[in-house]
Design a protein around this motif. Structure first.
Motif, PDB file in Angstrom:
ATOM      1  N   LEU A 176      26.317  39.468  44.848  1.00 36.34           N
ATOM      2  CA  LEU A 176      27.477  40.116  44.223  1.00 36.34           C
ATOM      3  C   LEU A 176      28.219  39.143  43.313  1.00 36.34           C
ATOM      4  O   LEU A 176      28.422  37.979  43.669  1.00 36.34           O
ATOM      5  CB  LEU A 176      28.438  40.611  45.303  1.00 36.34           C
ATOM      6  CG  LEU A 176      27.873  41.634  46.293  1.00 36.34           C
ATOM      7  CD1 LEU A 176      28.950  42.021  47.320  1.00 36.34           C
ATOM      8  CD2 LEU A 176      27.374  42.865  45.554  1.00 36.34           C
ATOM      9  N   ASP A 177      28.630  39.660  42.166  1.00 38.87           N
ATOM     10  CA  ASP A 177      29.569  38.931  41.311  1.00 38.87           C
ATOM     11  C   ASP A 177      30.941  39.522  41.651  1.00 38.87           C
ATOM     12  O   ASP A 177      31.234  40.680  41.322  1.00 38.87           O
ATOM     13  CB  ASP A 177      29.185  39.178  39.837  1.00 38.87           C
ATOM     14  CG  ASP A 177      29.982  38.297  38.897  1.00 38.87           C
ATOM     15  OD1 ASP A 177      30.881  37.589  39.374  1.00 38.87           O
ATOM     16  OD2 ASP A 177      29.711  38.341  37.684  1.00 38.87           O
ATOM     17  N   VAL A 178      31.746  38.721  42.358  1.00 40.81           N
ATOM     18  CA  VAL A 178      32.980  39.248  42.951  1.00 40.81           C
ATOM     19  C   VAL A 178      34.116  39.229  41.935  1.00 40.81           C
ATOM     20  O   VAL A 178      34.345  38.230  41.258  1.00 40.81           O
ATOM     21  CB  VAL A 178      33.355  38.404  44.190  1.00 40.81           C
ATOM     22  CG1 VAL A 178      34.707  38.816  44.757  1.00 40.81           C
ATOM     23  CG2 VAL A 178      32.267  38.520  45.246  1.00 40.81           C
ATOM     24  N   GLU A 179      34.845  40.343  41.867  1.00 42.41           N
ATOM     25  CA  GLU A 179      36.016  40.397  40.993  1.00 42.41           C
ATOM     26  C   GLU A 179      37.265  40.024  41.787  1.00 42.41           C
ATOM     27  O   GLU A 179      37.919  39.039  41.514  1.00 42.41           O
ATOM     28  CB  GLU A 179      36.139  41.800  40.413  1.00 42.41           C
ATOM     29  CG  GLU A 179      37.246  41.939  39.393  1.00 42.41           C
ATOM     30  CD  GLU A 179      37.171  43.302  38.722  1.00 42.41           C
ATOM     31  OE1 GLU A 179      37.315  43.359  37.494  1.00 42.41           O
ATOM     32  OE2 GLU A 179      36.973  44.297  39.439  1.00 42.41           O
ATOM     33  N   ASN A 180      37.551  40.806  42.850  1.00 36.67           N
ATOM     34  CA  ASN A 180      38.701  40.513  43.720  1.00 36.67           C
ATOM     35  C   ASN A 180      38.238  40.470  45.163  1.00 36.67           C
ATOM     36  O   ASN A 180      37.445  41.308  45.580  1.00 36.67           O
ATOM     37  CB  ASN A 180      39.761  41.607  43.601  1.00 36.67           C
ATOM     38  CG  ASN A 180      40.454  41.570  42.265  1.00 36.67           C
ATOM     39  OD1 ASN A 180      40.978  40.537  41.859  1.00 36.67           O
ATOM     40  ND2 ASN A 180      40.417  42.686  41.564  1.00 36.67           N
ATOM     41  N   ASP A 181      38.775  39.495  45.889  1.00 40.31           N
ATOM     42  CA  ASP A 181      38.415  39.369  47.297  1.00 40.31           C
ATOM     43  C   ASP A 181      39.590  39.824  48.154  1.00 40.31           C
ATOM     44  O   ASP A 181      40.665  39.230  48.121  1.00 40.31           O
ATOM     45  CB  ASP A 181      38.070  37.891  47.594  1.00 40.31           C
ATOM     46  CG  ASP A 181      37.358  37.766  48.927  1.00 40.31           C
ATOM     47  OD1 ASP A 181      37.607  38.591  49.822  1.00 40.31           O
ATOM     48  OD2 ASP A 181      36.531  36.842  49.063  1.00 40.31           O
ATOM     49  N   GLY A 183      39.329  40.251  51.493  1.00 42.86           N
ATOM     50  CA  GLY A 183      39.028  39.943  52.897  1.00 42.86           C
ATOM     51  C   GLY A 183      37.782  40.688  53.334  1.00 42.86           C
ATOM     52  O   GLY A 183      36.677  40.315  52.956  1.00 42.86           O
ATOM     53  N   SER A 184      37.991  41.779  54.100  1.00 37.99           N
ATOM     54  CA  SER A 184      36.773  42.483  54.544  1.00 37.99           C
ATOM     55  C   SER A 184      36.099  43.231  53.386  1.00 37.99           C
ATOM     56  O   SER A 184      34.916  43.537  53.448  1.00 37.99           O
ATOM     57  CB  SER A 184      37.087  43.437  55.691  1.00 37.99           C
ATOM     58  OG  SER A 184      37.995  44.401  55.266  1.00 37.99           O
ATOM     59  N   MET A 185      36.861  43.492  52.321  1.00 37.26           N
ATOM     60  CA  MET A 185      36.265  44.155  51.145  1.00 37.26           C
ATOM     61  C   MET A 185      36.389  43.249  49.928  1.00 37.26           C
ATOM     62  O   MET A 185      37.362  42.519  49.793  1.00 37.26           O
ATOM     63  CB  MET A 185      37.045  45.435  50.811  1.00 37.26           C
ATOM     64  CG  MET A 185      36.958  46.492  51.855  1.00 37.26           C
ATOM     65  SD  MET A 185      35.761  47.728  51.374  1.00 37.26           S
ATOM     66  CE  MET A 185      36.748  48.718  50.293  1.00 37.26           C
ATOM     67  N   VAL A 186      35.407  43.362  49.057  1.00 41.90           N
ATOM     68  CA  VAL A 186      35.546  42.718  47.742  1.00 41.90           C
ATOM     69  C   VAL A 186      35.249  43.778  46.688  1.00 41.90           C
ATOM     70  O   VAL A 186      34.445  44.689  46.930  1.00 41.90           O
ATOM     71  CB  VAL A 186      34.567  41.530  47.546  1.00 41.90           C
ATOM     72  CG1 VAL A 186      34.801  40.437  48.580  1.00 41.90           C
ATOM     73  CG2 VAL A 186      33.100  41.976  47.592  1.00 41.90           C
ATOM     74  N   GLY A 249      31.875  45.459  47.952  1.00 38.35           N
ATOM     75  CA  GLY A 249      31.077  44.814  48.990  1.00 38.35           C
ATOM     76  C   GLY A 249      31.893  44.880  50.271  1.00 38.35           C
ATOM     77  O   GLY A 249      33.109  44.703  50.231  1.00 38.35           O
ATOM     78  N   TYR A 250      31.233  45.115  51.367  1.00 37.11           N
ATOM     79  CA  TYR A 250      31.945  45.195  52.647  1.00 37.11           C
ATOM     80  C   TYR A 250      31.410  44.113  53.577  1.00 37.11           C
ATOM     81  O   TYR A 250      30.228  44.127  53.928  1.00 37.11           O
ATOM     82  CB  TYR A 250      31.759  46.587  53.276  1.00 37.11           C
ATOM     83  CG  TYR A 250      32.511  46.728  54.571  1.00 37.11           C
ATOM     84  CD1 TYR A 250      33.870  46.994  54.571  1.00 37.11           C
ATOM     85  CD2 TYR A 250      31.868  46.541  55.795  1.00 37.11           C
ATOM     86  CE1 TYR A 250      34.583  47.077  55.759  1.00 37.11           C
ATOM     87  CE2 TYR A 250      32.565  46.626  56.979  1.00 37.11           C
ATOM     88  CZ  TYR A 250      33.917  46.890  56.948  1.00 37.11           C
ATOM     89  OH  TYR A 250      34.623  46.966  58.129  1.00 37.11           O
ATOM     90  N   ARG A 251      32.279  43.174  53.956  1.00 37.84           N
ATOM     91  CA  ARG A 251      31.870  42.131  54.910  1.00 37.84           C
ATOM     92  C   ARG A 251      31.928  42.729  56.305  1.00 37.84           C
ATOM     93  O   ARG A 251      33.005  42.831  56.893  1.00 37.84           O
ATOM     94  CB  ARG A 251      32.836  40.942  54.847  1.00 37.84           C
ATOM     95  CG  ARG A 251      32.671  40.035  53.660  1.00 37.84           C
ATOM     96  CD  ARG A 251      33.486  38.746  53.909  1.00 37.84           C
ATOM     97  NE  ARG A 251      33.402  37.847  52.789  1.00 37.84           N
ATOM     98  CZ  ARG A 251      34.313  37.784  51.806  1.00 37.84           C
ATOM     99  NH1 ARG A 251      35.369  38.576  51.799  1.00 37.84           N
ATOM    100  NH2 ARG A 251      34.168  36.910  50.829  1.00 37.84           N
TER     101      ARG A 251
END
Ligand code: UTP
Length: 298
Positions: A176-181, A183-186, A249-251
């Motif tokens: 994943l290219d993460v935009e905003n993190d 915590g459990s979701m990005v 994305g879901y951690r």
């Protein structure tokens, strides 16, 4: 868009070459962790998440998988007449409601994306759906897909299960290219399938649980082959982002085992064996003995 997820696609048409020669005649998904085939873990997880319709994308040689979901009245009668109620209950818990399972054939192993696309006619145009890869077995207090369904009710969009991997392993995954993190979701601004070493945009890898919007199926219709010459599901999800739609994305909380690889399968066998009360003491003693220095040196 409706946010109730009641259908899941199980792409099980792969060749399973990493487990040859076993997979010459046994579908990988029937291989057994302790006493349950991989597919049973996936089904149980889906049921816990509220899935009511189960769509299997299969291929030649997967007959054992279809048979597994048949009821077994002779076996049940025999257990009943012998008073083996525990075993009878175990068996009955695997029974599926008639009509709850559909089988679609993928005629050529053109990739995961293609396998999911094969099920397109069974998904309505306003209907989100889950995808579960039974090779990824996830142990945890709350089943992974259930965690995701709950988060999805708030977020909508598309959601992929994500987990941190070391940079050296990134080229085996969609990253994943993460935009905003959060915590459990990005929130995600891009995805790269199997990036070259040093080119991974993050350490967050996609693993085999997805909740997808039906537009992903349209994206798949337009896609050519991607990494490894296969039609990649990751590319169809990345196309959602380019179309201005949300992908998260879901951690998940839990431990994931890659049962598509031999090492992962063996690790899962140890973990699930030790988790069984009736096996734990004997199995742990054996493992201690086997891993003690004199044995390890052999
Ligand atoms: P894998 O990448 O693990 O491939 O597929 P595989 O064929 O199962 O196994 P190896 O690599 O040869 O050992 C991931 C998931 O996607 C499905 C597989 O069944 C598995 O659940 N898949 C893959 C399909 O359904 N069709 C395909 O064309 C490829």
């Amino acid at each position: 868009m409706n946010r109730r997820v009641t259908k899941a696609i199980f792409p099980v048409a792969g060749l399973g070459t990493r487990f040859l020669p076993a997979t010459k005649s046994i579908p990988k998904e029937i291989m057994t962790l302790v006493d349950r085939p991989l597919i049973q873990y996936a089904i149980d997880e889906a049921r816990a998440a509220g899935i009511k319709e189960f769509i299997f994308v299969t291929s030649r040689g997967k007959g054992a998988l279809e048979d597994y979901f048949d009821h077994s009245p002779i076996l049940e009668d025999s257990l009943r007449s012998k008073g083996k109620t525990d075993l009878l209950e175990t068996l009955e818990n695997t029974n599926m409601e008639s009509g709850a399972i559909a089988y679609i054939r993928q005629h050529k192993a053109l990739g995961l994306g293609h396998a999911v696309w094969c099920a397109r006619r069974l998904i309505a145009s306003d209907e989100p759906f889950a995808v579960i890869l039974p090779d990824d077995v996830i142990a945890g207090d709350k089943p992974c897909l259930q965690q995701m369904v709950e988060a999805y009710e708030e977020s909508g969009g598309c959601m992929v299960a994500a987990m941190e991997v070391p940079p050296s392993a990134a080229s085996s995954y969609g990253i994943l290219d993460v935009e905003n993190d959060f915590g459990s979701m990005v929130s995600v601004r891009g995805m790269v399938e199997k990036p070259e070493p040093g080119k991974a945009p993050s350490e967050l890898a996609v693993i085999g649980r997805y909740i997808l919007a039906p537009s992903v199926l349209e994206n798949l219709s337009r896609l050519g082959s991607g990494a490894g010459g296969e039609i990649q599901l990751t590319d169809a999800i990345a196309a959602e982002i380019r179309a201005g739609r949300d992908v998260f994305g879901y951690r998940f909380r839990g431990q994931r085992f890659d049962c598509g690889s031999k090492a992962g399968f063996l690790q899962a066998t140890v973990a699930f064996g030790l988790a069984r009360e009736e096996l734990r003491d004997e199995f742990a003693a054996y493992l201690r003995e086997m891993t003690s220095l004199p044995h390890a040196a052999q």
